[in-house]
Scaffold this motif. Structure first.
Motif, PDB file in Angstrom:
ATOM      1  N   ALA A  72      -4.880 -43.793  46.595  1.00 36.29           N
ATOM      2  CA  ALA A  72      -6.594 -42.808  46.325  1.00 36.29           C
ATOM      3  C   ALA A  72      -6.426 -41.274  47.035  1.00 36.29           C
ATOM      4  CB  ALA A  72      -7.520 -43.433  47.150  1.00 36.29           C
ATOM      5  N   GLY A  73      -5.857 -40.664  48.006  1.00 37.29           N
ATOM      6  CA  GLY A  73      -5.646 -39.858  48.628  1.00 37.29           C
ATOM      7  C   GLY A  73      -4.074 -39.349  47.775  1.00 37.29           C
ATOM      8  N   CYS A  74      -3.445 -39.665  47.343  1.00 31.98           N
ATOM      9  CA  CYS A  74      -2.409 -38.764  46.811  1.00 31.98           C
ATOM     10  C   CYS A  74      -2.629 -39.182  45.499  1.00 31.98           C
ATOM     11  CB  CYS A  74      -1.059 -40.207  46.559  1.00 31.98           C
ATOM     12  SG  CYS A  74       0.314 -39.785  45.517  1.00 31.98           S
ATOM     13  N   ILE A  75      -3.156 -39.672  44.576  1.00 37.25           N
ATOM     14  CA  ILE A  75      -4.240 -39.007  43.090  1.00 37.25           C
ATOM     15  C   ILE A  75      -4.906 -38.676  43.553  1.00 37.25           C
ATOM     16  CG2 ILE A  75      -5.733 -40.417  41.611  1.00 37.25           C
ATOM     17  CD1 ILE A  75      -4.093 -42.664  42.162  1.00 37.25           C
ATOM     18  N   ALA A  76      -6.351 -37.551  44.347  1.00 36.73           N
ATOM     19  CA  ALA A  76      -6.740 -36.694  44.451  1.00 36.73           C
ATOM     20  C   ALA A  76      -6.230 -35.752  44.836  1.00 36.73           C
ATOM     21  CB  ALA A  76      -7.280 -37.000  45.764  1.00 36.73           C
ATOM     22  N   GLY A  77      -4.746 -35.415  45.499  1.00 31.43           N
ATOM     23  CA  GLY A  77      -4.091 -34.382  45.659  1.00 31.43           C
ATOM     24  C   GLY A  77      -3.212 -34.025  44.602  1.00 31.43           C
ATOM     25  N   LEU A  78      -2.690 -35.350  43.966  1.00 29.43           N
ATOM     26  CA  LEU A  78      -2.205 -34.723  42.466  1.00 29.43           C
ATOM     27  C   LEU A  78      -2.817 -33.934  41.202  1.00 29.43           C
ATOM     28  CD1 LEU A  78       0.465 -37.870  41.642  1.00 29.43           C
ATOM     29  CD2 LEU A  78       0.843 -35.552  42.633  1.00 29.43           C
ATOM     30  N   GLY A  79      -4.299 -34.678  41.585  1.00 28.25           N
ATOM     31  CA  GLY A  79      -5.020 -33.486  40.677  1.00 28.25           C
ATOM     32  C   GLY A  79      -5.647 -32.623  41.235  1.00 28.25           C
ATOM     33  N   MET A  80      -5.825 -32.253  42.154  1.00 24.17           N
ATOM     34  CA  MET A  80      -5.355 -30.959  42.999  1.00 24.17           C
ATOM     35  C   MET A  80      -4.707 -30.035  42.022  1.00 24.17           C
ATOM     36  SD  MET A  80      -8.309 -31.180  45.935  1.00 24.17           S
ATOM     37  CE  MET A  80      -6.863 -32.425  47.411  1.00 24.17           C
ATOM     38  N   PHE A  81      -3.597 -30.632  42.421  1.00 21.01           N
ATOM     39  CA  PHE A  81      -1.885 -30.072  42.029  1.00 21.01           C
ATOM     40  C   PHE A  81      -2.629 -29.459  41.178  1.00 21.01           C
ATOM     41  CE2 PHE A  81       2.491 -30.419  41.683  1.00 21.01           C
ATOM     42  CZ  PHE A  81       2.830 -28.561  42.073  1.00 21.01           C
ATOM     43  N   GLY A  82      -3.118 -30.221  39.976  1.00 21.83           N
ATOM     44  CA  GLY A  82      -2.738 -30.294  38.637  1.00 21.83           C
ATOM     45  C   GLY A  82      -3.536 -29.472  37.967  1.00 21.83           C
ATOM     46  N   LEU A  83      -4.458 -28.850  39.030  1.00 22.83           N
ATOM     47  CA  LEU A  83      -5.507 -27.875  39.090  1.00 22.83           C
ATOM     48  C   LEU A  83      -4.595 -26.330  39.009  1.00 22.83           C
ATOM     49  CD1 LEU A  83      -8.668 -26.641  38.171  1.00 22.83           C
ATOM     50  CD2 LEU A  83      -8.695 -26.227  40.375  1.00 22.83           C
ATOM     51  N   LEU A  84      -3.815 -26.223  39.636  1.00 23.86           N
ATOM     52  CA  LEU A  84      -3.039 -25.272  39.814  1.00 23.86           C
ATOM     53  C   LEU A  84      -1.569 -25.347  38.829  1.00 23.86           C
ATOM     54  CD1 LEU A  84      -1.388 -23.146  41.617  1.00 23.86           C
ATOM     55  CD2 LEU A  84      -0.358 -25.100  42.083  1.00 23.86           C
ATOM     56  N   LEU A  85      -1.652 -25.588  37.545  1.00 26.09           N
ATOM     57  CA  LEU A  85      -0.910 -26.535  37.379  1.00 26.09           C
ATOM     58  C   LEU A  85      -1.157 -25.415  35.832  1.00 26.09           C
ATOM     59  CD1 LEU A  85       0.924 -29.726  37.574  1.00 26.09           C
ATOM     60  CD2 LEU A  85       2.707 -27.136  37.901  1.00 26.09           C
ATOM     61  N   ALA A  86      -2.602 -26.555  36.308  1.00 27.89           N
ATOM     62  CA  ALA A  86      -3.481 -25.792  34.443  1.00 27.89           C
ATOM     63  C   ALA A  86      -3.878 -24.840  34.447  1.00 27.89           C
ATOM     64  CB  ALA A  86      -4.812 -27.134  34.306  1.00 27.89           C
ATOM     65  N   SER A  87      -3.900 -23.703  35.140  1.00 26.98           N
ATOM     66  CA  SER A  87      -4.102 -22.544  35.103  1.00 26.98           C
ATOM     67  C   SER A  87      -3.322 -21.561  34.119  1.00 26.98           C
ATOM     68  CB  SER A  87      -3.529 -22.131  36.660  1.00 26.98           C
ATOM     69  OG  SER A  87      -3.034 -21.904  38.048  1.00 26.98           O
ATOM     70  N   SER A  88      -1.497 -22.590  33.884  1.00 27.09           N
ATOM     71  CA  SER A  88      -0.082 -21.553  33.966  1.00 27.09           C
ATOM     72  C   SER A  88      -0.916 -22.610  32.132  1.00 27.09           C
ATOM     73  CB  SER A  88       0.656 -22.291  33.776  1.00 27.09           C
ATOM     74  OG  SER A  88       1.184 -23.412  34.304  1.00 27.09           O
ATOM     75  N   PHE A  89      -1.607 -23.818  31.586  1.00 29.24           N
ATOM     76  CA  PHE A  89      -1.183 -24.207  30.798  1.00 29.24           C
ATOM     77  C   PHE A  89      -2.306 -23.664  30.026  1.00 29.24           C
ATOM     78  CE2 PHE A  89       0.003 -28.647  32.224  1.00 29.24           C
ATOM     79  CZ  PHE A  89       1.433 -28.484  32.873  1.00 29.24           C
ATOM     80  N   VAL A  90      -3.525 -22.487  30.458  1.00 30.84           N
ATOM     81  CA  VAL A  90      -4.231 -22.085  29.441  1.00 30.84           C
ATOM     82  C   VAL A  90      -3.606 -20.984  28.527  1.00 30.84           C
ATOM     83  CG1 VAL A  90      -6.411 -20.457  29.395  1.00 30.84           C
ATOM     84  CG2 VAL A  90      -5.535 -22.519  31.021  1.00 30.84           C
ATOM     85  N   LEU A  91      -2.642 -20.648  28.922  1.00 30.39           N
ATOM     86  CA  LEU A  91      -2.141 -18.677  29.210  1.00 30.39           C
ATOM     87  C   LEU A  91      -0.909 -19.376  27.699  1.00 30.39           C
ATOM     88  CD1 LEU A  91      -1.975 -16.234  31.184  1.00 30.39           C
ATOM     89  CD2 LEU A  91      -3.459 -16.468  29.262  1.00 30.39           C
ATOM     90  N   LEU A  92       0.542 -20.523  27.845  1.00 28.69           N
ATOM     91  CA  LEU A  92       0.514 -20.750  27.148  1.00 28.69           C
ATOM     92  C   LEU A  92       0.722 -21.878  25.762  1.00 28.69           C
ATOM     93  CD1 LEU A  92       3.193 -22.514  29.605  1.00 28.69           C
ATOM     94  CD2 LEU A  92       3.351 -19.900  29.134  1.00 28.69           C
ATOM     95  N   ARG A  93       1.410 -21.452  24.590  1.00 24.40           N
ATOM     96  CA  ARG A  93       1.329 -21.763  23.264  1.00 24.40           C
ATOM     97  C   ARG A  93       1.935 -22.969  23.926  1.00 24.40           C
ATOM     98  NH1 ARG A  93       1.366 -18.937  18.317  1.00 24.40           N
ATOM     99  NH2 ARG A  93       1.351 -17.786  19.317  1.00 24.40           N
ATOM    100  N   HIS A  94       2.774 -23.792  24.364  1.00 24.58           N
ATOM    101  CA  HIS A  94       3.689 -25.025  24.009  1.00 24.58           C
ATOM    102  C   HIS A  94       3.520 -25.562  26.049  1.00 24.58           C
ATOM    103  CE1 HIS A  94       4.468 -24.504  20.369  1.00 24.58           C
ATOM    104  NE2 HIS A  94       5.102 -23.284  20.158  1.00 24.58           N
ATOM    105  N   ALA A  95       2.082 -25.856  25.778  1.00 23.59           N
ATOM    106  CA  ALA A  95       1.981 -26.514  27.548  1.00 23.59           C
ATOM    107  C   ALA A  95       2.573 -27.028  27.612  1.00 23.59           C
ATOM    108  CB  ALA A  95       0.657 -26.251  28.229  1.00 23.59           C
ATOM    109  N   ASN A  96       2.964 -28.279  26.295  1.00 24.92           N
ATOM    110  CA  ASN A  96       3.787 -28.969  26.925  1.00 24.92           C
ATOM    111  C   ASN A  96       5.429 -29.273  27.201  1.00 24.92           C
ATOM    112  OD1 ASN A  96       1.976 -31.478  25.928  1.00 24.92           O
ATOM    113  ND2 ASN A  96       2.496 -31.070  24.057  1.00 24.92           N
ATOM    114  N   ALA A  97       6.088 -27.793  26.146  1.00 26.46           N
ATOM    115  CA  ALA A  97       7.769 -28.259  27.016  1.00 26.46           C
ATOM    116  C   ALA A  97       7.438 -27.582  29.114  1.00 26.46           C
ATOM    117  CB  ALA A  97       8.094 -26.362  26.384  1.00 26.46           C
ATOM    118  N   LEU A  98       6.109 -26.829  29.302  1.00 25.30           N
ATOM    119  CA  LEU A  98       6.608 -26.698  30.753  1.00 25.30           C
ATOM    120  C   LEU A  98       5.664 -28.178  31.328  1.00 25.30           C
ATOM    121  CD1 LEU A  98       6.490 -25.165  33.075  1.00 25.30           C
ATOM    122  CD2 LEU A  98       4.249 -24.973  32.798  1.00 25.30           C
TER     123      LEU A  98
END
Length: 251
Positions: A137-163
């Motif tokens: 559960a702690g690992c999943i919560a950590g990954l969720g918070m880390f995902g927010l950091l990644l998502a901030s770059s996905f907003v601007l990218l045309r092809h987020a799946n490539a990243l």
């Protein structure tokens, strides 16, 4: 608001044919690869570690592609602009998306362990049976918070799946989810030390095989909170930049 948003996105992900297909087939493939890898290496006594590592790989893949796919999905549906216009911080509105992908990724861990037990007879004898679900559960919560950091770059990218494709295998490899970090080249050590995935994977492995769980779990949550803070600031900056450059609605 975070709880309601996470529940909404979990429902959306659970009804996606793509997510359902991945949830059904990926755990079987990853469990099979991990089991045969460790058997070929002459380490059949570490099959539980292989199953746990394969499950962590599934969780990471779900979070990574879920974060990028959720943002892209909101863009395709024409709701990304409304999310950014909500009277809340963009990071607070998008955090439930990444948390929902982590919650959905729990199935990958459970399914991988189940398939490992049913198909290959892996004994699920956890050294710390109480600490293991807490570590997951702690690992999943950590990954969720880390995902927010990644998502901030996905907003601007045309092809987020490539990243996402570029980050999937290097992150789980460097984090020691399946292969120990000590078996990797020395230069990967500093990289692994700053990733919450490394400490989360270590906590889960220690809970399964035996070892100090709480220091690793504390390191995972501490780095994840730092990623959340950086992602919060970066999301605000990215959102303002997207408004100025008119790149928010790129599809």
């Amino acid at each position: 608001m975070i709880a309601v948003g996470a529940l909404l996105h979990v429902k959306q992900l659970s009804r996606s044919p793509f997510e359902i297909a991945i949830a059904l087939f990926v755990p079987v493939v990853q469990a099979t690869l991990a089991v045969y890898l460790f058997r070929a290496g002459g380490e059949p006594d570490r099959l539980l570690e292989a199953a746990v590592g394969a499950g962590l790989m599934g969780v990471w893949s779900t979070v990574l592609f879920g974060s990028g796919g959720a943002i892209q999905s909101q863009r395709w549906q024409g709701t990304l602009e409304m999310i950014m216009l909500a009277p809340r911080s963009p990071a607070l509105v998008l955090l439930p998306v990444t948390l929902a992908t982590g919650i959905t990724g729990t199935y990958a861990m459970l399914a991988t362990l189940a398939w490992g037990r049913l198909l290959y007879g892996i004994p699920l004898d956890f050294a710390h049976p109480v600490a293991f679900p807490v570590a997951v559960a702690g690992c999943i919560a950590g990954l969720g918070m880390f995902g927010l950091l990644l998502a901030s770059s996905f907003v601007l990218l045309r092809h987020a799946n490539a990243l996402a494709n570029m980050l999937e295998y290097p992150i789980w490899l460097v984090s020691g989810m399946l292969v120990p970090v000590t078996a990797l080249p020395g230069w990967t050590g500093p990289v692994a030390a700053v990733l919450p995935t490394t400490w989360g994977a270590r906590a889960v492995h220690e809970a399964a095989a035996g070892g100090p769980v709480w220091p690793a779990l504390g390191g995972c949550l501490a780095i994840s909170l730092a990623c959340l803070a950086v992602g919060w600031v970066l999301m605000t900056y990215v959102e303002r930049r997207a408004r100025v450059a008119a790149t928010l609605a790129l599809a």
